[in-house]
Motif scaffolding. Structure first.
Motif, PDB file in Angstrom:
ATOM      1  N   LEU A  18       0.819  -1.209   0.000  1.00  0.00           N
ATOM      2  CA  LEU A  18       0.000   0.000   0.000  1.00  0.00           C
ATOM      3  C   LEU A  18       0.854   1.260   0.000  1.00  0.00           C
ATOM      4  CD1 LEU A  18      -2.915  -0.941   2.426  1.00  0.00           C
ATOM      5  CD2 LEU A  18      -3.077  -0.468  -0.033  1.00  0.00           C
ATOM      6  N   ILE A  19       1.966   1.218   0.697  1.00  0.00           N
ATOM      7  CA  ILE A  19       2.869   2.379   0.671  1.00  0.00           C
ATOM      8  C   ILE A  19       3.408   2.575  -0.738  1.00  0.00           C
ATOM      9  CG2 ILE A  19       5.090   3.269   1.496  1.00  0.00           C
ATOM     10  CD1 ILE A  19       4.365   1.988   4.231  1.00  0.00           C
ATOM     11  N   LEU A  20       3.817   1.484  -1.387  1.00  0.00           N
ATOM     12  CA  LEU A  20       4.273   1.589  -2.772  1.00  0.00           C
ATOM     13  C   LEU A  20       3.167   2.169  -3.645  1.00  0.00           C
ATOM     14  CD1 LEU A  20       6.238   1.087  -5.128  1.00  0.00           C
ATOM     15  CD2 LEU A  20       5.246  -1.214  -5.298  1.00  0.00           C
ATOM     16  N   ALA A  21       1.949   1.658  -3.499  1.00  0.00           N
ATOM     17  CA  ALA A  21       0.829   2.147  -4.304  1.00  0.00           C
ATOM     18  C   ALA A  21       0.648   3.653  -4.127  1.00  0.00           C
ATOM     19  CB  ALA A  21      -0.453   1.411  -3.921  1.00  0.00           C
ATOM     20  N   GLN A  22       0.781   4.123  -2.910  1.00  0.00           N
ATOM     21  CA  GLN A  22       0.584   5.556  -2.658  1.00  0.00           C
ATOM     22  C   GLN A  22       1.671   6.410  -3.313  1.00  0.00           C
ATOM     23  OE1 GLN A  22      -2.291   6.662  -1.482  1.00  0.00           O
ATOM     24  NE2 GLN A  22      -2.797   4.504  -1.344  1.00  0.00           N
ATOM     25  N   LEU A  75     -15.488 -17.652  -2.351  1.00  0.00           N
ATOM     26  CA  LEU A  75     -14.022 -17.655  -2.309  1.00  0.00           C
ATOM     27  C   LEU A  75     -13.431 -17.877  -3.691  1.00  0.00           C
ATOM     28  CD1 LEU A  75     -12.727 -19.544   0.859  1.00  0.00           C
ATOM     29  CD2 LEU A  75     -12.008 -17.311   0.023  1.00  0.00           C
ATOM     30  N   ASP A  76     -13.982 -18.819  -4.437  1.00  0.00           N
ATOM     31  CA  ASP A  76     -13.462 -19.089  -5.776  1.00  0.00           C
ATOM     32  C   ASP A  76     -13.545 -17.857  -6.670  1.00  0.00           C
ATOM     33  OD1 ASP A  76     -12.855 -21.673  -5.003  1.00  0.00           O
ATOM     34  OD2 ASP A  76     -14.628 -22.562  -5.959  1.00  0.00           O
ATOM     35  N   LYS A  77     -14.625 -17.119  -6.566  1.00  0.00           N
ATOM     36  CA  LYS A  77     -14.790 -15.892  -7.357  1.00  0.00           C
ATOM     37  C   LYS A  77     -13.755 -14.839  -6.958  1.00  0.00           C
ATOM     38  CE  LYS A  77     -18.217 -12.422  -8.605  1.00  0.00           C
ATOM     39  NZ  LYS A  77     -19.556 -11.892  -8.376  1.00  0.00           N
ATOM     40  N   LEU A  78     -13.525 -14.708  -5.670  1.00  0.00           N
ATOM     41  CA  LEU A  78     -12.525 -13.742  -5.189  1.00  0.00           C
ATOM     42  C   LEU A  78     -11.118 -14.157  -5.623  1.00  0.00           C
ATOM     43  CD1 LEU A  78     -13.990 -13.049  -1.644  1.00  0.00           C
ATOM     44  CD2 LEU A  78     -13.808 -11.392  -3.531  1.00  0.00           C
ATOM     45  N   PHE A  79     -10.827 -15.442  -5.580  1.00  0.00           N
ATOM     46  CA  PHE A  79      -9.520 -15.910  -6.033  1.00  0.00           C
ATOM     47  C   PHE A  79      -9.347 -15.692  -7.532  1.00  0.00           C
ATOM     48  CE2 PHE A  79      -9.104 -18.443  -2.042  1.00  0.00           C
ATOM     49  CZ  PHE A  79      -7.873 -17.936  -1.653  1.00  0.00           C
ATOM     50  N   GLN A  80     -10.405 -15.843  -8.297  1.00  0.00           N
ATOM     51  CA  GLN A  80     -10.320 -15.586  -9.733  1.00  0.00           C
ATOM     52  C   GLN A  80      -9.983 -14.112  -9.977  1.00  0.00           C
ATOM     53  OE1 GLN A  80     -10.302 -17.761 -12.256  1.00  0.00           O
ATOM     54  NE2 GLN A  80      -9.793 -16.012 -13.539  1.00  0.00           N
ATOM     55  N   ARG A  81     -10.629 -13.227  -9.233  1.00  0.00           N
ATOM     56  CA  ARG A  81     -10.326 -11.800  -9.356  1.00  0.00           C
ATOM     57  C   ARG A  81      -8.874 -11.527  -8.965  1.00  0.00           C
ATOM     58  NH1 ARG A  81     -13.114  -6.732  -6.106  1.00  0.00           N
ATOM     59  NH2 ARG A  81     -11.543  -5.209  -6.757  1.00  0.00           N
ATOM     60  N   ILE A 109      -0.392   1.729 -12.066  1.00  0.00           N
ATOM     61  CA  ILE A 109       0.007   0.649 -11.148  1.00  0.00           C
ATOM     62  C   ILE A 109      -0.432   0.983  -9.725  1.00  0.00           C
ATOM     63  CG2 ILE A 109       1.965  -0.500 -10.037  1.00  0.00           C
ATOM     64  CD1 ILE A 109       3.454  -0.234 -12.757  1.00  0.00           C
ATOM     65  N   GLY A 110      -0.200   2.209  -9.307  1.00  0.00           N
ATOM     66  CA  GLY A 110      -0.558   2.623  -7.952  1.00  0.00           C
ATOM     67  C   GLY A 110      -2.041   2.455  -7.665  1.00  0.00           C
ATOM     68  N   LYS A 111      -2.872   2.866  -8.605  1.00  0.00           N
ATOM     69  CA  LYS A 111      -4.324   2.735  -8.417  1.00  0.00           C
ATOM     70  C   LYS A 111      -4.741   1.267  -8.372  1.00  0.00           C
ATOM     71  CE  LYS A 111      -6.523   4.936 -11.479  1.00  0.00           C
ATOM     72  NZ  LYS A 111      -7.161   5.698 -12.549  1.00  0.00           N
ATOM     73  N   LEU A 112      -4.244   0.467  -9.316  1.00  0.00           N
ATOM     74  CA  LEU A 112      -4.625  -0.947  -9.349  1.00  0.00           C
ATOM     75  C   LEU A 112      -4.105  -1.684  -8.115  1.00  0.00           C
ATOM     76  CD1 LEU A 112      -5.894  -3.422 -10.652  1.00  0.00           C
ATOM     77  CD2 LEU A 112      -3.826  -3.663 -12.057  1.00  0.00           C
ATOM     78  N   LEU A 113      -2.869  -1.426  -7.735  1.00  0.00           N
ATOM     79  CA  LEU A 113      -2.292  -2.099  -6.569  1.00  0.00           C
ATOM     80  C   LEU A 113      -3.066  -1.749  -5.304  1.00  0.00           C
ATOM     81  CD1 LEU A 113      -0.062  -3.986  -5.560  1.00  0.00           C
ATOM     82  CD2 LEU A 113       1.426  -1.980  -5.333  1.00  0.00           C
ATOM     83  N   ASP A 114      -3.435  -0.493  -5.156  1.00  0.00           N
ATOM     84  CA  ASP A 114      -4.213  -0.052  -4.001  1.00  0.00           C
ATOM     85  C   ASP A 114      -5.567  -0.771  -3.963  1.00  0.00           C
ATOM     86  OD1 ASP A 114      -4.446   2.202  -1.809  1.00  0.00           O
ATOM     87  OD2 ASP A 114      -6.343   2.226  -2.916  1.00  0.00           O
ATOM     88  N   ASP A 115      -6.277  -0.754  -5.074  1.00  0.00           N
ATOM     89  CA  ASP A 115      -7.579  -1.427  -5.137  1.00  0.00           C
ATOM     90  C   ASP A 115      -7.448  -2.925  -4.885  1.00  0.00           C
ATOM     91  OD1 ASP A 115      -8.771   1.006  -5.747  1.00  0.00           O
ATOM     92  OD2 ASP A 115      -8.945   0.582  -7.895  1.00  0.00           O
ATOM     93  N   HIS A 116      -6.417  -3.514  -5.455  1.00  0.00           N
ATOM     94  CA  HIS A 116      -6.194  -4.955  -5.327  1.00  0.00           C
ATOM     95  C   HIS A 116      -5.944  -5.356  -3.865  1.00  0.00           C
ATOM     96  CE1 HIS A 116      -4.734  -8.966  -6.111  1.00  0.00           C
ATOM     97  NE2 HIS A 116      -3.626  -8.671  -5.452  1.00  0.00           N
ATOM     98  N   ILE A 117      -5.068  -4.647  -3.216  1.00  0.00           N
ATOM     99  CA  ILE A 117      -4.743  -4.975  -1.826  1.00  0.00           C
ATOM    100  C   ILE A 117      -5.961  -4.779  -0.928  1.00  0.00           C
ATOM    101  CG2 ILE A 117      -3.395  -4.249   0.189  1.00  0.00           C
ATOM    102  CD1 ILE A 117      -1.068  -3.717  -1.823  1.00  0.00           C
ATOM    103  N   ARG A 118      -6.686  -3.710  -1.155  1.00  0.00           N
ATOM    104  CA  ARG A 118      -7.876  -3.462  -0.326  1.00  0.00           C
ATOM    105  C   ARG A 118      -8.942  -4.539  -0.542  1.00  0.00           C
ATOM    106  NH1 ARG A 118      -6.813   0.992   2.360  1.00  0.00           N
ATOM    107  NH2 ARG A 118      -5.401   2.525   1.452  1.00  0.00           N
ATOM    108  N   MET A 119      -9.078  -5.031  -1.785  1.00  0.00           N
ATOM    109  CA  MET A 119     -10.003  -6.138  -2.047  1.00  0.00           C
ATOM    110  C   MET A 119      -9.563  -7.384  -1.289  1.00  0.00           C
ATOM    111  SD  MET A 119     -10.293  -9.309  -3.763  1.00  0.00           S
ATOM    112  CE  MET A 119      -8.996  -9.324  -4.977  1.00  0.00           C
ATOM    113  N   GLU A 120      -8.274  -7.685  -1.335  1.00  0.00           N
ATOM    114  CA  GLU A 120      -7.805  -8.883  -0.631  1.00  0.00           C
ATOM    115  C   GLU A 120      -8.034  -8.759   0.870  1.00  0.00           C
ATOM    116  OE1 GLU A 120      -4.429 -10.663  -3.642  1.00  0.00           O
ATOM    117  OE2 GLU A 120      -3.759  -9.775  -1.755  1.00  0.00           O
ATOM    118  N   GLU A 121      -7.732  -7.610   1.433  1.00  0.00           N
ATOM    119  CA  GLU A 121      -7.901  -7.427   2.879  1.00  0.00           C
ATOM    120  C   GLU A 121      -9.368  -7.429   3.291  1.00  0.00           C
ATOM    121  OE1 GLU A 121      -5.830  -7.224   5.556  1.00  0.00           O
ATOM    122  OE2 GLU A 121      -4.148  -7.713   4.259  1.00  0.00           O
ATOM    123  N   ARG A 122     -10.187  -6.685   2.567  1.00  0.00           N
ATOM    124  CA  ARG A 122     -11.585  -6.494   2.982  1.00  0.00           C
ATOM    125  C   ARG A 122     -12.507  -7.626   2.562  1.00  0.00           C
ATOM    126  NH1 ARG A 122     -11.621  -0.200   1.098  1.00  0.00           N
ATOM    127  NH2 ARG A 122     -10.411   0.596   2.859  1.00  0.00           N
TER     128      ARG A 122
END
Length: 146
Positions: A18-22, A75-81, A109-122
Motif C-alpha cells: 500500500l505504501i508503494l501504491a501511494q 471464495l473461488d470468485k474472489l480468487f479468480q479476481r 500501477i498505484g491505483k490498481l495495486l491499491d484497489d487490489h490490496i484493499r479487495m484482498e484485505e476487505r
C-alpha cells in the motif's frame, strides 16, 4: 473483523504494498526514506516488485489459493479476481521497465495495486476467515510459514 494469525504476515506485506501504491500515484506526498522523484520511484517500484511482490503473489497463488480452492463459490470468485489482477499487475510492471511515459504508468500501477490490496484485505481474507475453521486456519498458517 480481526485478522487471523495465519494471515497476519500476508497482511503485513500488504501494508508495504500500500505504501508503494501511494507513492506511485500522481501528486503523492513524500514518504520519509522513500524516493520522491519519478525516476527514483520507478527504480524503487521495480525493485519492490522483483524482490517482494513476486514472492507475495507466489504465496497467495501457490499456497493460499490451492488450500482454499473449492471451499465456496464466493471464495473461488474472489480468487479468480485476485489472479486476474496479479496478471494485470505483472504486465504493468513489465511495461514499466521500458516505458518512456512512466509517470502515467506508475499512476496506473498505484491505483490498481491499491484497489487490489484493499479487495484482498476487505473481501478475500475476510472470506477465508469465514469459511475455514480454526483447525484449517492453523494448518494454513503452517503451510504459509513453509
Amino acid at each position: 473483523m480481526k485478522r487471523h494469525p495465519s494471515l497476519v504476515e500476508l497482511s503485513k506485506e500488504h501494508h508495504d504494498g500500500l505504501i508503494l501504491a501511494q507513492i506511485l500515484k500522481k501528486d503523492a506526498p513524500a514518504y520519509r526514506d522513500l524516493p520522491s522523484d519519478p525516476e527514483g520511484k520507478r527504480k524503487y517500484a521495480l525493485q519492490f516488485y522483483r524482490e517482494d511482490l513476486t514472492k507475495h503473489f507466489y504465496k497467495e497463488e501457490k499456497i493460499l489459493l490451492p488450500f482454499c480452492s473449492g471451499i465456496s463459490p464466493e471464495l473461488d470468485k474472489l480468487f479468480q479476481r485476485m489472479l486476474e489482477e496479479h496478471r494485470r499487475l505483472e504486465v504493468l510492471f513489465d511495461k514499466l521497465k521500458n516505458e518512456s511515459d512512466y509517470e502515467n504508468a506508475m499512476h496506473e500501477i498505484g491505483k490498481l495495486l491499491d484497489d487490489h490490496i484493499r479487495m484482498e484485505e476487505r473481501e478475500l481474507f475476510e472470506s477465508v476467515q469465514k469459511h475455514l475453521d480454526e483447525e484449517k486456519l492453523s494448518l494454513l498458517s503452517q503451510k504459509l510459514k513453509g
